[in-house]
Design a protein around this motif. Structure first.
Motif, PDB file in Angstrom:
ATOM      1  N   GLU A 119      38.665  36.930  54.127  1.00 15.71           N
ATOM      2  CA  GLU A 119      38.387  38.303  53.710  1.00 15.71           C
ATOM      3  C   GLU A 119      39.616  39.188  53.885  1.00 15.71           C
ATOM      4  OE1 GLU A 119      34.894  41.686  54.241  1.00 15.71           O
ATOM      5  OE2 GLU A 119      34.966  39.974  55.603  1.00 15.71           O
ATOM      6  N   ASN A 123      41.508  41.092  50.816  1.00 16.89           N
ATOM      7  CA  ASN A 123      41.586  42.550  50.929  1.00 16.89           C
ATOM      8  C   ASN A 123      43.020  43.036  50.718  1.00 16.89           C
ATOM      9  OD1 ASN A 123      40.382  45.161  51.563  1.00 16.89           O
ATOM     10  ND2 ASN A 123      41.497  45.052  53.494  1.00 16.89           N
ATOM     11  N   MET A 126      43.896  42.084  46.624  1.00 19.59           N
ATOM     12  CA  MET A 126      43.109  42.669  45.532  1.00 19.59           C
ATOM     13  C   MET A 126      43.391  44.155  45.363  1.00 19.59           C
ATOM     14  SD  MET A 126      41.102  41.106  43.481  1.00 19.59           S
ATOM     15  CE  MET A 126      39.898  42.369  43.078  1.00 19.59           C
ATOM     16  N   PHE A 130      39.013  44.256  49.183  1.00 18.93           N
ATOM     17  CA  PHE A 130      37.926  43.287  49.090  1.00 18.93           C
ATOM     18  C   PHE A 130      37.029  43.434  50.304  1.00 18.93           C
ATOM     19  CE2 PHE A 130      35.951  39.279  50.214  1.00 18.93           C
ATOM     20  CZ  PHE A 130      35.472  38.796  49.019  1.00 18.93           C
ATOM     21  N   GLN A 135      31.131  41.810  47.538  1.00 19.40           N
ATOM     22  CA  GLN A 135      31.214  40.550  46.806  1.00 19.40           C
ATOM     23  C   GLN A 135      29.861  39.845  46.788  1.00 19.40           C
ATOM     24  OE1 GLN A 135      33.773  39.741  45.097  1.00 19.40           O
ATOM     25  NE2 GLN A 135      33.342  37.642  44.479  1.00 19.40           N
ATOM     26  N   ARG A 315      40.740  40.116  39.376  1.00 18.88           N
ATOM     27  CA  ARG A 315      39.315  40.062  39.695  1.00 18.88           C
ATOM     28  C   ARG A 315      38.761  38.660  39.469  1.00 18.88           C
ATOM     29  NH1 ARG A 315      36.121  42.527  42.841  1.00 18.88           N
ATOM     30  NH2 ARG A 315      35.891  40.342  43.444  1.00 18.88           N
ATOM     31  N   CYS A 318      40.082  36.358  42.170  1.00 20.20           N
ATOM     32  CA  CYS A 318      39.403  36.695  43.418  1.00 20.20           C
ATOM     33  C   CYS A 318      37.997  36.099  43.449  1.00 20.20           C
ATOM     34  CB  CYS A 318      39.348  38.213  43.595  1.00 20.20           C
ATOM     35  SG  CYS A 318      38.476  38.753  45.071  1.00 20.20           S
TER      36      CYS A 318
END
Length: 353
Positions: A119, A123, A126, A130, A135, A315, A318
């Motif tokens: 995570e 983060n 992105m 994030f 999500q 995106r 991700c």
């Protein structure tokens, strides 16, 4: 009356005035015909259990990366423990158990491989950051079923989105609380589960010893895993029933001990040198995969079909990486970045014959 209608009538008669009733749900993003057998919340629970994202949780890290022992928690066993704790509280408070269970089973579907290390990486990479709870909602809204999503009810979606706390308030914040009391229950059950089972796993791994745990926490909550869970659950039920205002409550004593135990875990377990050392390795894996797939447009167009009009490639990449299990991420990393022996059959001269 259909079986569903009979059950909805029982909910109206038996459940607490504060409980969410299936017949009064705010509905789905896309209207659907009702099932004759199951309420809308039962259907949501079943859709989550049968989803691919739910099955992948069994190979996603909770705290300890790729543990060799069989008894360390994974993201799936964490989810099941949350559901069990949440249902216990929901039944005692006469809340809607189907809604509670659906939220609990879906709350971590958006978690990355390698736990919070993953995570943190996404983060950073992105645009806009994030967050795993966002999500999780994206998984059920957009990514499951080849882009059609699960089309869950508004109540379940709200509970999934608002379950996370970090080091924030243990009880739901006043400014933006979850829509239902069932979602508040899951939010607290999530913390009760991870504080206790992560402590248990840390002791098993030798990261901490029992004498390291704050003594006042153990005196208030209990010295054993089951005792601590039982203390917090019973306190929550008693204090909530006594207040009778449609919100969850904990006694000041238990709330303070639970908060102190959470802070201890963040300091001595989640930020422990042994844990962070493995997290740094995981960071490298995910950064390299992210950068690779950003450059390989022909690959990500095949592997990550565009589910939304105009979606940007960061995106899509991700979504692809966040959905990976630990072992799939490691498999791809080995396949893409580590050299393999070339399968050449040596001649007699090459062998020195």
């Amino acid at each position: 009356m259909t079986p569903r209608e009979r059950w909805e009538a029982l909910e109206e008669e038996f459940l607490s005035p504060w409980a969410a009733k299936a017949a009064r749900s705010r509905g789905r993003l896309r209207p659907e015909a009702e099932c004759p057998l199951r309420t809308c919340f039962q259907r949501d629970r079943d859709r989550i259990i049968h989803s691919k994202a739910f099955r992948r949780l069994k190979h996603k890290t909770q705290v300890f990366l790729a543990p060799t022992g069989d008894h360390y928690r994974t993201r799936l066993t964490h989810t099941l423990e949350v559901a069990q704790i949440a249902r216990t509280m929901a039944r005692a408070l006469r809340l809607n158990e189907d809604l509670t269970e659906a939220i609990a089973l879906g709350h971590d579907l958006g978690h990355t491989p390698f736990g919070h290390a993953g995570e943190e990486v996404l983060n950073e990479l992105m645009p806009g950051g994030f967050r795993h709870y966002e999500q999780s909602l994206r998984v059920v809204d957009c990514l499951e079923k080849e882009g059609r999503g699960l089309n869950l009810t508004h109540e379940v979606r709200d509970g999934i989105l608002k379950h996370s706390k970090g080091l924030g308030p243990i009880l739901s914040p006043e400014d933006d609380p979850p829509l239902t009391l069932e979602a508040q229950v899951v939010r607290l059950a999530d913390l009760i589960a991870y504080v206790n089972h992560d402590l248990d796993d840390a002791l098993r791994a030798g990261i901490i010893r029992e004498r390291d745990i704050p003594k006042d926490c153990l005196q208030i909550l209990g010295h054993r895993h089951a005792a601590r869970i039982n203390t917090v659950v019973q306190d929550t039920v008693q204090e909530t029933l006594a207040a009778g205002d449609g919100r969850l409550h904990l006694s000041e004593r238990v709330l303070r001990a639970l908060s102190e135990l959470r802070e201890f875990l963040f300091e001595r377990v989640y930020r422990a040198r042994e844990v962070r050392r493995e997290f740094e390795k995981a960071r490298r894996v995910l950064i390299d995969l992210f950068e690779y797939y950003l450059r390989q447009e022909s690959v990500w167009e095949k592997e990550m079909p565009c589910y939304e009009e105009g979606i940007y490639k960061e995106r899509m990449v991700c979504d692809f990486i966040a959905g990976m299990t630990d072992r799939y991420a490691l498999y791809l990393y080995e396949k893409l970045f580590l050299p393999r022996p070339y399968p050449i059959t040596l001649t007699g001269a090459d062998r020195g014959d």
